[in-house]
Design an enzyme around this catalytic site. Structure first.
Site, PDB file in Angstrom:
ATOM      1  N   GLY A 141     -68.013  -9.703 117.383  1.00 21.25           N
ATOM      2  CA  GLY A 141     -67.415  -9.556 116.070  1.00 21.25           C
ATOM      3  C   GLY A 141     -68.584  -9.548 115.274  1.00 21.25           C
ATOM      4  N   LYS A 182     -73.467 -31.257 113.185  1.00 17.43           N
ATOM      5  CA  LYS A 182     -74.131 -31.866 112.053  1.00 17.43           C
ATOM      6  C   LYS A 182     -74.899 -33.118 112.192  1.00 17.43           C
ATOM      7  CE  LYS A 182     -70.930 -29.754 108.812  1.00 17.43           C
ATOM      8  NZ  LYS A 182     -71.710 -28.773 107.934  1.00 17.43           N
ATOM      9  N   HIS A 206     -62.297 -31.041 112.528  1.00 20.35           N
ATOM     10  CA  HIS A 206     -63.522 -31.802 111.983  1.00 20.35           C
ATOM     11  C   HIS A 206     -63.482 -33.285 111.598  1.00 20.35           C
ATOM     12  CE1 HIS A 206     -64.689 -27.773 111.860  1.00 20.35           C
ATOM     13  NE2 HIS A 206     -64.316 -27.404 110.449  1.00 20.35           N
ATOM     14  N   ARG A 232     -66.655 -43.534 105.243  1.00 23.12           N
ATOM     15  CA  ARG A 232     -66.896 -44.778 104.251  1.00 23.12           C
ATOM     16  C   ARG A 232     -66.310 -45.862 105.208  1.00 23.12           C
ATOM     17  NH1 ARG A 232     -68.187 -44.910  98.843  1.00 23.12           N
ATOM     18  NH2 ARG A 232     -69.119 -42.990  98.287  1.00 23.12           N
TER      19      ARG A 232
HETATM   20  P1  NDP Z   1     -63.649 -11.790 110.297  1.00 19.33           P
HETATM   21  O1  NDP Z   1     -62.552 -11.696 109.723  1.00 19.33           O
HETATM   22  O2  NDP Z   1     -65.069 -11.523 109.546  1.00 19.33           O
HETATM   23  O3  NDP Z   1     -63.729 -10.908 111.681  1.00 19.33           O
HETATM   24  C1  NDP Z   1     -64.970 -10.693 112.608  1.00 19.33           C
HETATM   25  C2  NDP Z   1     -64.904  -9.628 112.902  1.00 19.33           C
HETATM   26  O4  NDP Z   1     -63.701  -9.181 113.775  1.00 19.33           O
HETATM   27  C3  NDP Z   1     -64.768  -8.207 111.804  1.00 19.33           C
HETATM   28  O5  NDP Z   1     -66.319  -8.012 111.454  1.00 19.33           O
HETATM   29  C4  NDP Z   1     -64.114  -7.143 112.570  1.00 19.33           C
HETATM   30  O6  NDP Z   1     -65.155  -6.442 113.280  1.00 19.33           O
HETATM   31  C5  NDP Z   1     -63.356  -7.761 113.830  1.00 19.33           C
HETATM   32  N1  NDP Z   1     -61.875  -7.958 113.314  1.00 19.33           N
HETATM   33  C6  NDP Z   1     -61.356  -8.339 112.345  1.00 19.33           C
HETATM   34  N2  NDP Z   1     -59.991  -8.535 112.089  1.00 19.33           N
HETATM   35  C7  NDP Z   1     -59.690  -7.863 113.319  1.00 19.33           C
HETATM   36  C8  NDP Z   1     -58.495  -7.468 113.830  1.00 19.33           C
HETATM   37  N3  NDP Z   1     -57.293  -7.797 112.988  1.00 19.33           N
HETATM   38  N4  NDP Z   1     -58.350  -6.872 115.074  1.00 19.33           N
HETATM   39  C9  NDP Z   1     -59.496  -6.495 115.527  1.00 19.33           C
HETATM   40  N5  NDP Z   1     -60.665  -6.789 115.047  1.00 19.33           N
HETATM   41  C10 NDP Z   1     -60.712  -7.474 114.034  1.00 19.33           C
HETATM   42  O7  NDP Z   1     -64.137 -13.328 110.961  1.00 19.33           O
HETATM   43  P2  NDP Z   1     -65.104 -14.532 110.591  1.00 19.33           P
HETATM   44  O8  NDP Z   1     -66.485 -13.925 110.936  1.00 19.33           O
HETATM   45  O9  NDP Z   1     -64.824 -15.081 109.363  1.00 19.33           O
HETATM   46  O10 NDP Z   1     -64.660 -15.589 111.707  1.00 19.33           O
HETATM   47  C11 NDP Z   1     -64.903 -15.190 113.083  1.00 19.33           C
HETATM   48  C12 NDP Z   1     -64.215 -16.452 113.869  1.00 19.33           C
HETATM   49  O11 NDP Z   1     -64.723 -17.533 113.386  1.00 19.33           O
HETATM   50  C13 NDP Z   1     -62.583 -16.564 113.540  1.00 19.33           C
HETATM   51  O12 NDP Z   1     -62.214 -16.906 114.780  1.00 19.33           O
HETATM   52  C14 NDP Z   1     -62.560 -17.774 112.355  1.00 19.33           C
HETATM   53  O13 NDP Z   1     -61.570 -18.451 112.569  1.00 19.33           O
HETATM   54  C15 NDP Z   1     -63.793 -18.472 112.803  1.00 19.33           C
HETATM   55  N6  NDP Z   1     -64.460 -19.147 111.857  1.00 19.33           N
HETATM   56  C16 NDP Z   1     -64.974 -18.530 110.520  1.00 19.33           C
HETATM   57  C17 NDP Z   1     -65.727 -19.452 109.830  1.00 19.33           C
HETATM   58  C18 NDP Z   1     -66.129 -18.548 108.551  1.00 19.33           C
HETATM   59  O14 NDP Z   1     -67.046 -19.184 107.717  1.00 19.33           O
HETATM   60  N7  NDP Z   1     -66.181 -17.241 108.690  1.00 19.33           N
HETATM   61  C19 NDP Z   1     -65.778 -20.792 109.872  1.00 19.33           C
HETATM   62  C20 NDP Z   1     -65.108 -21.418 111.114  1.00 19.33           C
HETATM   63  C21 NDP Z   1     -64.612 -20.695 111.946  1.00 19.33           C
HETATM   64  P3  NDP Z   1     -64.668  -4.901 113.475  1.00 19.33           P
HETATM   65  O15 NDP Z   1     -63.783  -4.419 112.653  1.00 19.33           O
HETATM   66  O16 NDP Z   1     -66.214  -4.207 113.310  1.00 19.33           O
HETATM   67  O17 NDP Z   1     -64.553  -4.777 114.904  1.00 19.33           O
HETATM   68  C1  BG6 Z   2     -64.668 -24.325 108.557  1.00 12.72           C
HETATM   69  C2  BG6 Z   2     -63.215 -24.040 107.930  1.00 12.72           C
HETATM   70  O1  BG6 Z   2     -64.267 -24.665 110.000  1.00 12.72           O
HETATM   71  O2  BG6 Z   2     -65.280 -25.174 107.859  1.00 12.72           O
HETATM   72  C3  BG6 Z   2     -63.499 -23.838 106.436  1.00 12.72           C
HETATM   73  O3  BG6 Z   2     -62.509 -23.297 108.244  1.00 12.72           O
HETATM   74  C4  BG6 Z   2     -64.493 -24.834 105.698  1.00 12.72           C
HETATM   75  O4  BG6 Z   2     -62.410 -23.729 105.465  1.00 12.72           O
HETATM   76  C5  BG6 Z   2     -65.707 -25.065 106.511  1.00 12.72           C
HETATM   77  O5  BG6 Z   2     -64.993 -24.240 104.440  1.00 12.72           O
HETATM   78  C6  BG6 Z   2     -66.558 -26.254 106.099  1.00 12.72           C
HETATM   79  O6  BG6 Z   2     -67.886 -26.160 106.821  1.00 12.72           O
HETATM   80  P1  BG6 Z   2     -69.139 -26.674 106.160  1.00 12.72           P
HETATM   81  O7  BG6 Z   2     -69.991 -26.774 107.158  1.00 12.72           O
HETATM   82  O8  BG6 Z   2     -69.644 -25.885 105.191  1.00 12.72           O
HETATM   83  O9  BG6 Z   2     -68.851 -28.127 105.527  1.00 12.72           O
END
Ligand code: NDP
Ligand code: BG6
Length: 510
Positions: A36, A207, A265, A371
């Site tokens: 991803g 953290k 968290h 707290r």
């Molecule tokens: P994205 O939605 O950006 O997805 C990551 C990659 O997965 C995309 O670039 C795409 O790559 C592929 N993708 C997206 N949707 C689909 C689909 N429906 N089917 C197949 N491939 C798909 O996710 P994030 O990077 O935001 O998050 C990745 C994971 O981390 C998730 O599980 C999310 O819940 C978790 N997460 C994210 C956080 C954040 O701040 N973004 C924070 C905490 C957890 P391509 O099309 O090139 O294959």
């Molecule tokens: C992620 C949540 O796990 O934590 C987000 O999916 C949230 O909604 C994030 O914004 C917060 O992380 P941090 O490290 O920025 O406090």
């Protein structure tokens, strides 16, 4: 890394040794595949964390980073994308450009589907070329939406596992939406991986101040004896963000703040805060104690919960959107963007002490804090003699996880000078003033631990089950009864209901 149950690692050299740099020697290699790689988390957190580890000398001599996703990209394009998000530590800027270049040369890209074994077999072939016959250790970071976790795990484990070293998989939340879906995910993962290959990440455990919690408690005589219902009146775990779900509404609407922040968290922090002393610092000993606390907790009840959702608000000529203004959020969605809850641990240490949680998006500030409010001083001499309000002004220990990390203790103090006037002051450990080194991002610590095979900061499957058992009934009730959230203006302090909930337990939010 740990000697006689005490953390004896202090010098950088020892830390590097603990990171396995010598142990890997010239004969082994670590291949890190970010599945991803084209996504938000990979760009924002994973590649920068890997670079920071490289910069600080924590990655083994032989390592390769592979980006894997469906998007078409060349190695050069991946490097270009990654380079835009890399930064160097403020205290180590020299060399930065050179180090970045060296790091980027170790980054490659392979395009493939997540459910196609042949594509992972192609990746395997490329990894082998880099591994050049050495012992190959492989780490897969699943940075993809949860509906494709299992496909990716199946393909990676069947077609791209290491033949002669370890294979580990870091899984990102969400780990299901409730007890049933989480159990199904665990079962499916275990078809392809052993529990010790699965690293369920909760980045709050990485953290700095969350990791410090057990140091604070167990290595300072002054805290541990006070750490119980005898001296502690209530504990508050507070998370707030000053922005909404902008850009992530599609994901968020399916989960809501309780699943997004509280069930993982904040609950993880609570478990570390409230657990009994572990037998040692070994991962299993710590996780055993966390599970015990979670299993001693009363399932959350609806009457101990308040939910809210932010609405549009105009301030200084700027209009901030409501949650449901997001085009990816269904009209009329009842998904909470704010929640407050009172939880209880039914064991001898914590009987009757409310653990209050509060988490919200689009609030007035961004912070995460623990707290601890202590009981009043019995028969307070100063109250009697001076009629002050000290009885109300009880001690409070604040652990500010972010931003501007700090630990401070609110005490009552005499105002210097003649006469006797008292005020509230802070004994303050302000990290920026005390430590010159920048605090590493949570993802750095967690990635390093996964490479080292250190599981202390990752969630075990029984911990996850216990966490879901606490929240699943109330989540179902909220959804079945279609409870309408209390609407609060974007940028405010959240719904007033949170104050009533706290007042029910004679608590004021800090
Ligand atoms: P994205 O939605 O950006 O997805 C990551 C990659 O997965 C995309 O670039 C795409 O790559 C592929 N993708 C997206 N949707 C689909 C689909 N429906 N089917 C197949 N491939 C798909 O996710 P994030 O990077 O935001 O998050 C990745 C994971 O981390 C998730 O599980 C999310 O819940 C978790 N997460 C994210 C956080 C954040 O701040 N973004 C924070 C905490 C957890 P391509 O099309 O090139 O294959
Ligand atoms: C992620 C949540 O796990 O934590 C987000 O999916 C949230 O909604 C994030 O914004 C917060 O992380 P941090 O490290 O920025 O406090």
């Amino acid at each position: 890394k740990f000697k006689d149950g005490l953390v004896s690692v202090t010098s950088l050299e020892e830390q590097k040794e603990a990171a396995g740099i010598d142990a890997y020697g010239n004969e082994s290699t670590v291949s890190i595949t970010v599945v991803g790689a084209s996504g938000d988390l990979a760009k924002k957190k994973i590649f920068p964390a890997l670079f920071a580890l490289y910069y600080e000398g924590f990655l083994p001599k032989h390592f390769t980073v592979y980006g894997y996703a469906r998007s078409k990209m060349t190695d050069a394009e991946l490097r270009n994308m990654v380079s835009r998000t890399l930064t160097c530590r403020i205290d180590q800027r020299e060399n930065c450009g050179e180090k970045m270049e060296q790091f980027l040369k170790r980054c490659f890209y392979h395009s493939g589907q997540y459910d196609t074994q042949e594509n992972f077999a192609e990746l395997d072939k490329k990894l082998k070329e880099h591994e050049a016959g050495r012992v190959s250790n492989r780490l897969f970071y699943l940075s993809i939406p949860p509906n494709i976790f299992i496909d990716a795990v199946r393909c990676a484990s069947l077609s791209a596992s290491s033949g002669n070293g370890w294979t580990r998989v870091i899984v990102e939340k969400p780990f299901g939406r409730d007890s049933e879906s989480s159990a199904a995910l665990t079962k499916a993962l275990k078809q392809y991986l052993a529990e010790d290959q699965i690293f369920r990440i909760d980045h709050y455990l990485g953290k700095e101040l969350v990791e410090n919690l057990s140091v604070l408690r167990f290595s300072n005589l002054i805290f541990e004896p006070l750490w119980s219902r005898q001296y502690i009146r209530n504990v508050q775990l507070i998370f707030s963000e000053d922005f909404g779900t902008e850009g992530r509404g599609g994901y968020f609407d399916n989960y809501g703040i309780i699943r997004d922040i509280m069930q993982n968290h904040l609950l993880q922090i609570l478990a570390l805060f409230a657990m009994e002393t572990p037998v040692s610092l070994d991962a299993e000993d710590i996780r055993n104690e966390k599970v015990k606390v979670l299993r001693s907790m009363r399932p959350l009840q609806l009457e101990n919960m308040v939910v809210g959702q932010y609405k549009s608000h105009t301030k200084g000529g700027v209009t901030y959107p409501a949650y449901t203004d997001d085009k990816t959020v269904p009209k009329g969605s009842l998904t909470p963007t704010f929640a407050a809850a009172a939880l209880f641990i039914d064991n001898a240490r914590w009987d009757g002490v409310p653990f209050l949680m509060k988490a919200g998006k689009a609030l007035h500030n961004k912070s995460a804090e623990i707290r601890v409010q202590f009981r009043h001083v019995p028969g307070n001499l100063y109250n009697k003699n001076f009629g002050t309000d000290l009885d109300q002004a009880t001690n409070e220990l604040v652990i500010r996880v972010q931003p501007d990390e700090a630990i401070y203790l609110k005490i009552n103090n005499k105002v210097p000078g003649l006469g006797m006037r008292l005020d509230r002051s802070n004994l303050n450990l302000h990290y920026a003033a005390r430590y010159s080194k920048e605090i590493p991002d949570a993802y750095e610590r967690l990635l390093l631990d996964a490479i080292e095979g250190e599981r202390r900061l990752f969630i075990r499957s029984d911990e996850l089950d216990a966490a879901w058992s606490l929240f699943t009934p109330v989540l179902k009730e909220l959804e079945e009864k279609k409870i309408i959230p209390e609407y609060y203006p974007y940028g405010s302090r959240g719904p007033v209901g949170a104050h009533y909930l706290a007042a029910k337990y004679k608590v004021r939010w800090g």
